[in-house]
Design a protein around this motif. Structure first.
Motif, short mmCIF file in Angstrom:
data_model
loop_
_atom_site.label_atom_id
_atom_site.label_comp_id
_atom_site.label_asym_id
_atom_site.label_seq_id
_atom_site.Cartn_x
_atom_site.Cartn_y
_atom_site.Cartn_z
N VAL A 95 0.82 -1.28 -0.48
CA VAL A 95 -0.26 -0.14 0.11
C VAL A 95 1.10 1.04 0.45
O VAL A 95 0.56 1.87 0.02
N LEU A 96 1.84 1.70 0.98
CA LEU A 96 2.60 2.30 0.37
C LEU A 96 3.73 2.28 0.21
O LEU A 96 4.43 3.53 -0.21
N THR A 97 4.56 1.24 -0.53
CA THR A 97 5.58 1.37 -1.22
C THR A 97 6.51 1.20 -0.86
O THR A 97 7.04 1.72 0.61
N LYS A 98 8.16 0.41 -1.08
CA LYS A 98 9.32 0.70 -0.38
C LYS A 98 9.72 2.46 -0.10
O LYS A 98 9.74 2.40 1.05
N ALA A 99 9.70 3.02 -0.87
CA ALA A 99 10.36 4.50 -0.57
C ALA A 99 9.29 5.08 0.51
O ALA A 99 10.13 6.10 0.83
N THR A 100 8.60 5.42 0.44
CA THR A 100 8.07 5.61 1.59
C THR A 100 7.32 4.95 2.67
O THR A 100 8.08 6.08 3.75
N VAL A 101 7.64 3.92 3.04
CA VAL A 101 8.36 3.13 4.13
C VAL A 101 9.66 3.26 4.47
O VAL A 101 10.46 4.04 5.97
N ASN A 147 11.35 6.39 7.69
CA ASN A 147 12.10 6.28 8.80
C ASN A 147 13.34 6.91 8.18
O ASN A 147 14.16 7.10 9.85
N SER A 148 13.17 8.27 8.25
CA SER A 148 14.08 9.30 8.12
C SER A 148 14.49 10.51 8.70
O SER A 148 13.10 10.15 9.43
N PRO A 149 15.31 10.66 9.38
CA PRO A 149 15.89 11.56 10.14
C PRO A 149 14.85 12.63 10.23
O PRO A 149 14.51 13.46 11.38
N THR A 150 14.34 13.57 9.10
CA THR A 150 13.63 14.34 8.88
C THR A 150 12.27 14.12 8.49
O THR A 150 11.49 15.86 7.70
N VAL A 151 12.03 13.63 8.90
CA VAL A 151 10.40 13.37 8.09
C VAL A 151 9.63 14.20 8.84
O VAL A 151 9.91 14.40 10.37
N THR A 152 8.69 14.90 7.96
CA THR A 152 7.15 16.00 8.62
C THR A 152 5.88 15.18 9.33
O THR A 152 5.65 14.05 9.11
N ASP A 153 5.49 15.85 10.22
CA ASP A 153 4.19 15.39 10.47
C ASP A 153 3.19 15.29 9.71
O ASP A 153 2.30 14.46 9.52
N ALA A 154 3.42 16.21 8.27
CA ALA A 154 2.45 16.18 7.32
C ALA A 154 2.80 14.82 6.15
O ALA A 154 2.00 14.84 5.75
N THR A 155 4.02 14.47 6.39
CA THR A 155 4.34 13.48 5.54
C THR A 155 3.57 12.15 6.23
O THR A 155 3.42 11.24 5.48
N ILE A 156 4.00 12.04 7.98
CA ILE A 156 3.11 10.88 7.78
C ILE A 156 1.98 10.69 7.77
O ILE A 156 1.04 9.61 7.95
N THR A 157 1.29 11.94 8.66
CA THR A 157 0.04 12.20 8.27
C THR A 157 -0.84 11.45 6.99
O THR A 157 -1.20 10.64 6.83
N THR A 158 -0.22 11.90 5.69
CA THR A 158 -0.61 11.03 4.54
C THR A 158 -0.06 9.80 3.75
O THR A 158 -0.89 9.30 4.17
N ALA A 159 1.00 9.32 5.15
CA ALA A 159 1.29 8.50 4.40
C ALA A 159 -0.07 7.08 4.92
O ALA A 159 -0.72 5.98 4.87
N MET A 160 -0.12 7.48 6.50
CA MET A 160 -1.56 6.88 7.51
C MET A 160 -2.85 6.52 6.68
O MET A 160 -3.73 6.40 6.83
N THR A 161 -3.14 8.14 6.45
CA THR A 161 -4.12 8.30 5.90
C THR A 161 -4.15 7.38 4.65
O THR A 161 -5.80 5.98 4.18
N LYS A 162 -3.62 7.04 3.76
CA LYS A 162 -3.20 6.37 2.93
C LYS A 162 -3.39 5.13 3.37
O LYS A 162 -4.59 3.85 2.48
N LEU A 163 -2.68 4.14 4.24
CA LEU A 163 -2.49 3.02 4.85
C LEU A 163 -3.99 2.38 5.00
O LEU A 163 -4.54 1.78 4.96
N ARG A 164 -4.90 3.81 6.28
CA ARG A 164 -6.52 3.03 6.45
C ARG A 164 -6.88 3.16 5.52
O ARG A 164 -7.68 1.83 5.36
N ALA A 165 -6.68 3.83 4.58
CA ALA A 165 -7.86 3.55 2.92
C ALA A 165 -7.57 2.43 2.25
O ALA A 165 -8.26 1.68 2.07
N GLY A 166 -6.30 2.36 2.52
CA GLY A 166 -5.68 0.55 1.39
C GLY A 166 -6.41 -0.77 2.19
O GLY A 166 -5.87 -1.71 2.00
#
Length: 113
Positions: free
Chosen positions: A25-31, A35-54
């Protein structure tokens, strides 16, 4: 669990889904991005929304953090968000519900010696 912020904090607890399903659902690149040290809250929120839908059969609880301070939000499997605020000394000040009403407040009092 999915880890983020350079492997320092768990950003998602996923029940009833395999890692392969999550990665499809997320792709390896998104995962890897999560896990990068500079991940933003917006990136996490977008990925989790996609994960919940998928993965509608999965129960996904997600978390965001302010590194070296603490958790800033928690979204449970139902999609209800809880926010955490901190004072100027980086101490937990309040826990807010999804309507930004205070569920629990913390006061700190120091006794002089």
């Amino acid at each position: 669990y999915l880890w983020g912020y350079g492997g320092q904090y768990p950003i998602a607890e996923i029940k009833n889904a395999s890692y392969a399903e999550v990665e499809s659902v997320l792709t390896k690149a998104t995962v890897d991005l999560l896990n990068s040290p500079t991940v933003t809250d917006a990136t996490i929120t977008t990925a989790m929304t996609k994960l919940r839908a998928g993965l509608p059969q999965a129960m996904v609880t997600s978390y965001t953090y302010k590194p070296l301070v603490g958790m800033t939000s928690k979204t449970d499997a139902r999609g209800i968000k809880e926010s955490y605020t901190y004072d100027g000394m980086q101490r937990l000040q309040a826990i807010l519900d999804h309507l930004n009403h205070v569920n629990k407040a913390f006061d700190y009092h120091y006794r002089p010696n």
